[in-house]
Design an enzyme around this catalytic site. Structure first.
Site, PDB file in Angstrom:
ATOM      1  N   ASN A 137      -9.273 -23.607  25.365  1.00  0.00           N
ATOM      2  CA  ASN A 137      -9.136 -24.861  26.112  1.00  0.00           C
ATOM      3  C   ASN A 137     -10.458 -25.552  26.389  1.00  0.00           C
ATOM      4  O   ASN A 137     -10.499 -26.764  26.571  1.00  0.00           O
ATOM      5  CB  ASN A 137      -8.363 -24.622  27.424  1.00  0.00           C
ATOM      6  CG  ASN A 137      -9.046 -23.636  28.338  1.00  0.00           C
ATOM      7  OD1 ASN A 137      -9.503 -22.577  27.906  1.00  0.00           O
ATOM      8  ND2 ASN A 137      -9.111 -23.964  29.606  1.00  0.00           N
ATOM      9  N   GLU A 163      -8.182 -17.365  18.495  1.00  0.00           N
ATOM     10  CA  GLU A 163      -7.551 -17.573  17.193  1.00  0.00           C
ATOM     11  C   GLU A 163      -6.974 -18.971  17.048  1.00  0.00           C
ATOM     12  O   GLU A 163      -6.616 -19.384  15.936  1.00  0.00           O
ATOM     13  CB  GLU A 163      -6.446 -16.535  16.978  1.00  0.00           C
ATOM     14  CG  GLU A 163      -5.234 -16.651  17.890  1.00  0.00           C
ATOM     15  CD  GLU A 163      -5.406 -15.949  19.228  1.00  0.00           C
ATOM     16  OE1 GLU A 163      -4.395 -15.728  19.920  1.00  0.00           O
ATOM     17  OE2 GLU A 163      -6.565 -15.624  19.605  1.00  0.00           O
ATOM     18  N   GLU A 233     -12.478 -14.051  33.787  1.00  0.00           N
ATOM     19  CA  GLU A 233     -11.878 -15.225  34.411  1.00  0.00           C
ATOM     20  C   GLU A 233     -10.534 -15.430  33.743  1.00  0.00           C
ATOM     21  O   GLU A 233     -10.453 -15.843  32.593  1.00  0.00           O
ATOM     22  CB  GLU A 233     -12.727 -16.479  34.257  1.00  0.00           C
ATOM     23  CG  GLU A 233     -12.126 -17.658  35.029  1.00  0.00           C
ATOM     24  CD  GLU A 233     -12.730 -18.992  34.710  1.00  0.00           C
ATOM     25  OE1 GLU A 233     -12.078 -19.764  33.970  1.00  0.00           O
ATOM     26  OE2 GLU A 233     -13.852 -19.262  35.159  1.00  0.00           O
ATOM     27  N   CYS A 267      -8.826 -24.418  33.182  1.00  0.00           N
ATOM     28  CA  CYS A 267      -8.688 -23.225  34.016  1.00  0.00           C
ATOM     29  C   CYS A 267      -8.422 -23.581  35.470  1.00  0.00           C
ATOM     30  O   CYS A 267      -7.669 -22.886  36.160  1.00  0.00           O
ATOM     31  CB  CYS A 267      -9.943 -22.365  33.921  1.00  0.00           C
ATOM     32  SG  CYS A 267     -10.239 -21.672  32.276  1.00  0.00           S
ATOM     33  N   GLU A 364       1.451 -19.826  36.484  1.00  0.00           N
ATOM     34  CA  GLU A 364       0.632 -20.872  35.872  1.00  0.00           C
ATOM     35  C   GLU A 364       1.405 -21.543  34.737  1.00  0.00           C
ATOM     36  O   GLU A 364       1.883 -20.873  33.816  1.00  0.00           O
ATOM     37  CB  GLU A 364      -0.656 -20.251  35.327  1.00  0.00           C
ATOM     38  CG  GLU A 364      -1.620 -21.246  34.716  1.00  0.00           C
ATOM     39  CD  GLU A 364      -2.873 -20.569  34.198  1.00  0.00           C
ATOM     40  OE1 GLU A 364      -3.968 -21.107  34.422  1.00  0.00           O
ATOM     41  OE2 GLU A 364      -2.759 -19.493  33.569  1.00  0.00           O
TER      42      GLU A 364
END
Length: 462
Positions: A137, A163, A233, A267, A364
């Site tokens: 991301n 990947e 993280e 994140c 999430e």
């Protein structure tokens, strides 16, 4: 979209579905060879003067600036991140590497007061071989920070990029490696099996991982057997608490930015919103209007670019959260429908009528979804925001010093943002808690994570 065949990983443009390329994943033997080369290079790199190490990292950062546009285009092609956002990420990566090039040579230990004739020293030393496993991301910025900090403190590195953007990851790592001695920075391609072989390798001394909670949990278990230091993280479920005393339109702009930037695939994206009932109606109306401004690329004046999600598999995950919430009684104010056509696009979505038990509240989503729970007041919103096992970040919008003080004191997260969903000073640190990870991932404190301390007690002969 990323798919795996019997031998290769196929990467597809998430906007069009077209094939970008194929990558052969590294097997356990390939990982063993890469770690072995990094092990051979370890002692020589550790003994290289800190200023010389920093100079090479600084040179690599300058070269990174020179190819920023190329990397931003490749990022857009592999992950769907809008070009301008991706360009900003590459330039931030260069700045982070330059920052660590400045901080590395002055990272130091300390002396301790003992007897008059003795000397006690606490000396930082590199940990050895660092495995750096990075996400899709914000792939260049995250890799630059972890790899830059590892290199300037004298570690060698084996890097596995996601990947989902292997060509971008390899282009970046090979560029940086071209400035370094052989073996100092190795790269391996692959998905979960490659990451498992790397993170569980007996000759890896540190594993730094940014990614999913499940992968982070597996890395912790592997490191328990090898003794490697772990820096994680992982996923977050970041709340936004909106007080009754703020302008609802401004609050909606903040909520939209936090929920929709990079398609909600950040994140520290806003994952759940608690809005005081006194301003809930105008807030929801304004948030639906904001959602309409976030459109698929390219965007016109007054609109904001919303690229596709990274692939259709991830889109299924995002829409699954939305559909489950609607089935349980949530109201859709904008979006919420999978569009026709190619690619992995998903619209900016606004939901209300959320309950604490819904999956979209507890887990999430990582997509362009703004789920709103209307609460009686700030106190209820803060209490529900706190009731969550994740611990990455949180935001509060309030004009009350008392409420702001209470919020940052009580929220069990690594970073609390007051009256702004994004931002922060360059070099700021972040230390996730709970299921969101462990250790410092940014700032000067990252240099401490990349080193271990040796205590030397030196006394004269009698």
């Amino acid at each position: 979209m990323t798919t795996t065949t019997d031998t290769d990983i196929e990467v597809h443009d998430p906007a069009t579905g077209e094939l970008v390329g194929r990558v052969r994943p590294a097997d356990a033997g390939d990982v063993d060879e890469a770690v072995g080369r990094a092990r051979v290079a370890r002692d020589g790199w550790a003994r290289t003067p800190a200023a010389d190490r920093a100079g090479l990292v600084r040179d690599a950062a300058g070269a990174l600036r020179g190819v920023a546009e190329e990397l931003a285009r490749l990022n857009e092609t592999e992950t769907g991140r809008p070009y301008d956002d991706g360009l900003g990420g590459v330039l931030a990566a260069a700045g982070t590497m330059e920052q660590y090039a400045e901080l590395g040579p002055v990272h130091r230990g300390r002396s301790l007061l003992g007897s008059w004739s003795a000397t006690d020293l606490m000396v930082p030393e590199p940990r050895g071989v660092a495995a750096v496993i990075t996400p899709w991301n914000d792939p260049v910025a995250v890799a630059a920070g972890l790899i830059g900090a590892a290199l300037v403190t004298g570690n060698t590195v084996v890097h596995k990029p996601s990947e989902r953007c292997p060509h971008l990851g390899r282009r970046f790592a090979e560029l940086v490696a071209s400035f370094l001695p052989e073996g100092v920075l190795e790269i391996v391609d692959g998905a979960g099996p490659t990451g498992a072989a790397l993170s569980g390798h007996a000759d890896v001394d540190l594993v730094a991982h940014v990614g999913s909670i499940a992968a982070g949990r597996a890395i912790r278990q592997a490191a328990a057997g090898t003794g490697a230091h772990v820096l994680l993280e992982n996923g977050g479920n970041d709340p936004l608490v909106v007080d009754a005393d703020v302008d609802p339109r401004w609050a909606a702009e903040q909520a939209a930015l936090g929920s929709y930037a990079n398609g909600g695939q950040v994140c520290v994206s806003v994952e759940r919103i608690y809005c005081a009932a006194a301003i809930a109606e105008p807030f929801l109306d304004a948030l639906a209007e904001e959602a309409a401004r976030w459109v698929y690329r390219p965007s016109a004046a007054g609109e904001k670019a919303l690229g596709p999600l990274v692939d259709r598999r991830h889109r299924e995950h995002v829409h699954g959260h939305v559909a489950a919430a609607v089935a349980d009684g949530a109201t859709v104010h904008a979006g919420g429908v999978v569009p026709d056509g190619d690619g992995a696009f998903y619209p900016a979505t606004v939901l209300s009528g959320l309950t604490p038990a819904m999956t979209i509240t507890r887990e999430e989503t990582f997509g362009p979804v703004a789920p709103v729970r209307v609460v009686e007041d700030f106190a209820q919103g803060l209490a529900e925001a706190i009731d969550d096992p994740h611990g990455l970040a949180a935001t509060v919008l309030t004009g009350s010093m008392n409420n702001a003080q209470q919020a940052w004191r009580e929220l069990p997260v690594g970073s609390v943002k007051i009256n702004g969903v994004f931002g922060g000073a360059p070099g700021g640190a972040a230390q996730p808690r709970g299921t969101s990870g462990t250790g410092f991932g940014y700032g000067p404190e990252l240099l401490d994570e990349m080193t271990t301390t040796k205590v030397v007690h030196w006394s004269p002969l009698p």
